[in-house]
Design a protein around this motif. Structure first.
Motif, short mmCIF file in Angstrom:
data_model
loop_
_atom_site.label_atom_id
_atom_site.label_comp_id
_atom_site.label_asym_id
_atom_site.label_seq_id
_atom_site.Cartn_x
_atom_site.Cartn_y
_atom_site.Cartn_z
N GLU A 150 -7.16 -3.06 1.87
CA GLU A 150 -5.94 -2.26 1.92
C GLU A 150 -4.94 -2.73 0.87
O GLU A 150 -4.27 -1.92 0.22
CB GLU A 150 -5.31 -2.32 3.32
CG GLU A 150 -6.14 -1.66 4.38
CD GLU A 150 -6.40 -0.19 4.11
OE1 GLU A 150 -5.46 0.52 3.66
OE2 GLU A 150 -7.54 0.26 4.31
N PHE A 151 -4.84 -4.02 0.69
CA PHE A 151 -3.92 -4.58 -0.30
C PHE A 151 -4.31 -4.14 -1.71
O PHE A 151 -3.45 -3.78 -2.51
CB PHE A 151 -3.93 -6.11 -0.19
CG PHE A 151 -2.97 -6.80 -1.12
CD1 PHE A 151 -1.61 -6.70 -0.94
CD2 PHE A 151 -3.45 -7.56 -2.18
CE1 PHE A 151 -0.72 -7.34 -1.80
CE2 PHE A 151 -2.58 -8.20 -3.03
CZ PHE A 151 -1.22 -8.09 -2.85
N SER A 161 -3.17 -0.73 -2.64
CA SER A 161 -1.72 -0.52 -2.63
C SER A 161 -1.05 -0.59 -4.00
O SER A 161 0.15 -0.42 -4.10
CB SER A 161 -1.05 -1.52 -1.69
OG SER A 161 -1.11 -2.82 -2.23
N ASP A 201 -2.41 -8.42 6.54
CA ASP A 201 -1.73 -7.43 5.69
C ASP A 201 -0.40 -8.00 5.20
O ASP A 201 -0.07 -7.93 4.02
CB ASP A 201 -1.48 -6.13 6.45
CG ASP A 201 -2.75 -5.38 6.78
OD1 ASP A 201 -3.74 -5.54 6.05
OD2 ASP A 201 -2.75 -4.65 7.79
N ALA A 250 -7.87 -6.42 5.30
CA ALA A 250 -6.52 -6.52 4.75
C ALA A 250 -6.56 -6.58 3.23
O ALA A 250 -5.72 -5.97 2.55
CB ALA A 250 -5.81 -7.75 5.32
#
Length: 136
Positions: free
Chosen positions: A22-23, A26, A81, A19
């Protein structure tokens, strides 16, 4: 960074790391969050645990942060997430607090209450990972 917050479940740790990865992809949320984290950590070093008393929140910025924090705490979960996004949503409120409120006020009740507010925010940070280990 993910092991710094505790290691009990390998899959849970993997989920936190995934997570976070992915963060980080972003956008610039991580950098903004780290900036505020570092400012807050400096205020909290060597401070004993304080009790938060909502009735002592005097400034609009601390009240706004408290209200947002209550909302975030209700939704915070092991859906990492989502939890990273929730923590990131605190950034403008924390920045507003630091820009407009003297955390280490002369009045010890206000000081301890503001420290307690930051400590409560740090409970969320620390439940995900040790943010002090993240490098830009």
């Amino acid at each position: 960074a993910s092991l710094g917050s505790g290691f009990e479940d390998i899959y849970d740790t993997f989920s936190k790391v995934k997570a976070l990865h992915e963060f980080r992809k972003s956008g610039n949320h991580v950098e903004l969050l780290l900036e505020v984290y570092k400012r807050a950590r400096g205020q909290l070093q060597n401070k004993e645990q304080c009790e938060l008393k909502p009735e002592l929140l005097k400034e609009k910025e601390e009240t706004a942060l408290y209200n947002k924090l209550c909302d975030v705490e209700k939704e915070f979960s092991k859906e990492y997430d989502k939890s990273y996004r929730l923590i990131a949503s605190l950034q403008p409120f924390l920045a507003g607090l630091f820009d407009n409120v003297l955390i280490l006020a002369d009045d010890m009740q206000l000081r301890n209450n503001r420290i307690a507010l930051l400590q409560r925010v740090f409970v969320l940070f620390n439940s995900l990972l040790d943010f002090s280990k993240i490098q830009n």
